[in-house]
Design a protein around this motif. Structure first.
Motif, PDB file in Angstrom:
ATOM      1  N   MET A  46       0.862  -1.173   0.000  1.00 47.70           N
ATOM      2  CA  MET A  46       0.000   0.000   0.000  1.00 47.70           C
ATOM      3  C   MET A  46       0.904   1.230   0.000  1.00 47.70           C
ATOM      4  SD  MET A  46      -3.134   0.984   2.484  1.00 47.70           S
ATOM      5  CE  MET A  46      -2.560   2.226   3.613  1.00 47.70           C
ATOM      6  N   ILE A  47       0.853   1.999  -1.064  1.00 42.91           N
ATOM      7  CA  ILE A  47       1.718   3.170  -1.194  1.00 42.91           C
ATOM      8  C   ILE A  47       0.952   4.419  -0.793  1.00 42.91           C
ATOM      9  CG2 ILE A  47       3.062   4.601  -2.783  1.00 42.91           C
ATOM     10  CD1 ILE A  47       3.754   2.056  -4.301  1.00 42.91           C
ATOM     11  N   GLU A  48       1.373   5.030   0.326  1.00 43.36           N
ATOM     12  CA  GLU A  48       0.812   6.308   0.769  1.00 43.36           C
ATOM     13  C   GLU A  48       1.685   7.476   0.300  1.00 43.36           C
ATOM     14  OE1 GLU A  48      -1.469   5.288   4.963  1.00 43.36           O
ATOM     15  OE2 GLU A  48       0.369   6.465   5.008  1.00 43.36           O
ATOM     16  N   GLU A  49       2.983   7.249   0.199  1.00 47.17           N
ATOM     17  CA  GLU A  49       3.938   8.287  -0.207  1.00 47.17           C
ATOM     18  C   GLU A  49       4.288   8.064  -1.678  1.00 47.17           C
ATOM     19  OE1 GLU A  49       6.110  11.079  -1.047  1.00 47.17           O
ATOM     20  OE2 GLU A  49       5.556  11.168   1.074  1.00 47.17           O
TER      21      GLU A  49
ATOM     22  N   LEU B 248       3.364  -1.161   4.132  1.00 45.75           N
ATOM     23  CA  LEU B 248       2.910   0.224   4.019  1.00 45.75           C
ATOM     24  C   LEU B 248       4.107   1.082   3.653  1.00 45.75           C
ATOM     25  CD1 LEU B 248       0.873   2.564   4.448  1.00 45.75           C
ATOM     26  CD2 LEU B 248       1.612   2.580   6.851  1.00 45.75           C
TER      27      LEU B 248
ATOM     28  N   CYS C 235       5.242   4.599   3.351  1.00 46.95           N
ATOM     29  CA  CYS C 235       4.731   5.869   3.856  1.00 46.95           C
ATOM     30  C   CYS C 235       5.817   6.934   3.907  1.00 46.95           C
ATOM     31  CB  CYS C 235       4.108   5.652   5.233  1.00 46.95           C
ATOM     32  SG  CYS C 235       5.241   5.012   6.494  1.00 46.95           S
ATOM     33  N   ASN C 236       5.471   8.048   4.539  1.00 49.24           N
ATOM     34  CA  ASN C 236       6.430   9.146   4.717  1.00 49.24           C
ATOM     35  C   ASN C 236       6.897   9.170   6.173  1.00 49.24           C
ATOM     36  OD1 ASN C 236       4.428  10.448   6.263  1.00 49.24           O
ATOM     37  ND2 ASN C 236       3.684  11.596   4.507  1.00 49.24           N
TER      38      ASN C 236
ATOM     39  N   ARG D 144       4.164   9.777   8.993  1.00 49.41           N
ATOM     40  CA  ARG D 144       3.343   8.600   9.291  1.00 49.41           C
ATOM     41  C   ARG D 144       4.123   7.580  10.115  1.00 49.41           C
ATOM     42  NH1 ARG D 144      -1.266   5.521   9.838  1.00 49.41           N
ATOM     43  NH2 ARG D 144      -1.609   4.184   8.039  1.00 49.41           N
TER      44      ARG D 144
ATOM     45  N   ALA E 257       6.120  -1.340   7.803  1.00 51.45           N
ATOM     46  CA  ALA E 257       5.989   0.047   7.330  1.00 51.45           C
ATOM     47  C   ALA E 257       7.392   0.552   7.041  1.00 51.45           C
ATOM     48  CB  ALA E 257       5.310   0.918   8.384  1.00 51.45           C
TER      49      ALA E 257
END
Length: 162
Positions: free
Chosen positions: A6-9, A44, A46-47, A50, A99
């Motif tokens: 899951m790519i948030e960044e 995950l 993330c940045n 997060r 993460a």
């Protein structure tokens, strides 16, 4: 599917993280004699903000870190330096969650003069080993874990990070 990413960044998309993470995780499991088709991992991407929040929530450390892992089952060895018990296909399908933070990873790669993809692969190998019960708190465990990392990364064509 071994890894659900899951790519948030959005900056993670420059690496083809799905392929990189799958390759690193498959190499880790293969090194330990495990069939990757028998297991699942969630990742995950993330940045730093997060991961800092996650680090505070789960470890009480309110700052960013490069990677965090949450094994579905504690598999660590009782005696320092012993191999952790391997997961049982069928019973332990879900190995856990990882993460990884872009900013911290990119800064570490730059400081170490390493390609970001190589550093990211190393951190994913490291995190998957944590999901499998490896740790680096006790010196004999750290020696075992680092030796596994170096061997796995070598198979991936990545230089010894230590």
């Amino acid at each position: 599917m071994l890894i659900d990413v899951m790519i948030e960044e959005a900056r993670w998309r420059t690496l083809d993280l799905d392929a990189l993470a799958t390759r690193a995780a498959e190499a880790t499991l293969a090194h330990l004699g495990l069939n990757s088709a028998d297991f699942e991992i969630s990742l995950l991407a993330c940045n730093d903000a997060r991961i800092a929040a996650l680090n505070e929530d789960f470890r009480g450390k309110p700052q960013p870190t490069n990677v965090l892992s949450w094994p579905s089952v504690e598999r660590g060895a009782d005696r320092a330096g012993d191999m952790p018990a391997p997961p049982r296909p069928g019973d332990d399908r879900e190995l856990g969650d990882i993460a990884i933070a872009y900013g911290t990873c990119a800064a570490e790669a730059e400081a170490g003069e390493k390609p970001l993809a190589d550093h990211t692969a190393h951190l994913i190998v490291h995190a998957v080993l944590h999901l499998l019960g490896y740790d680096h708190v006790r010196d004999p465990d750290a020696t075992l874990m680092e030796a596994c990392e170096v061997a796995i990364l070598g198979k991936l064509g990545i230089a010894d990070p230590y």
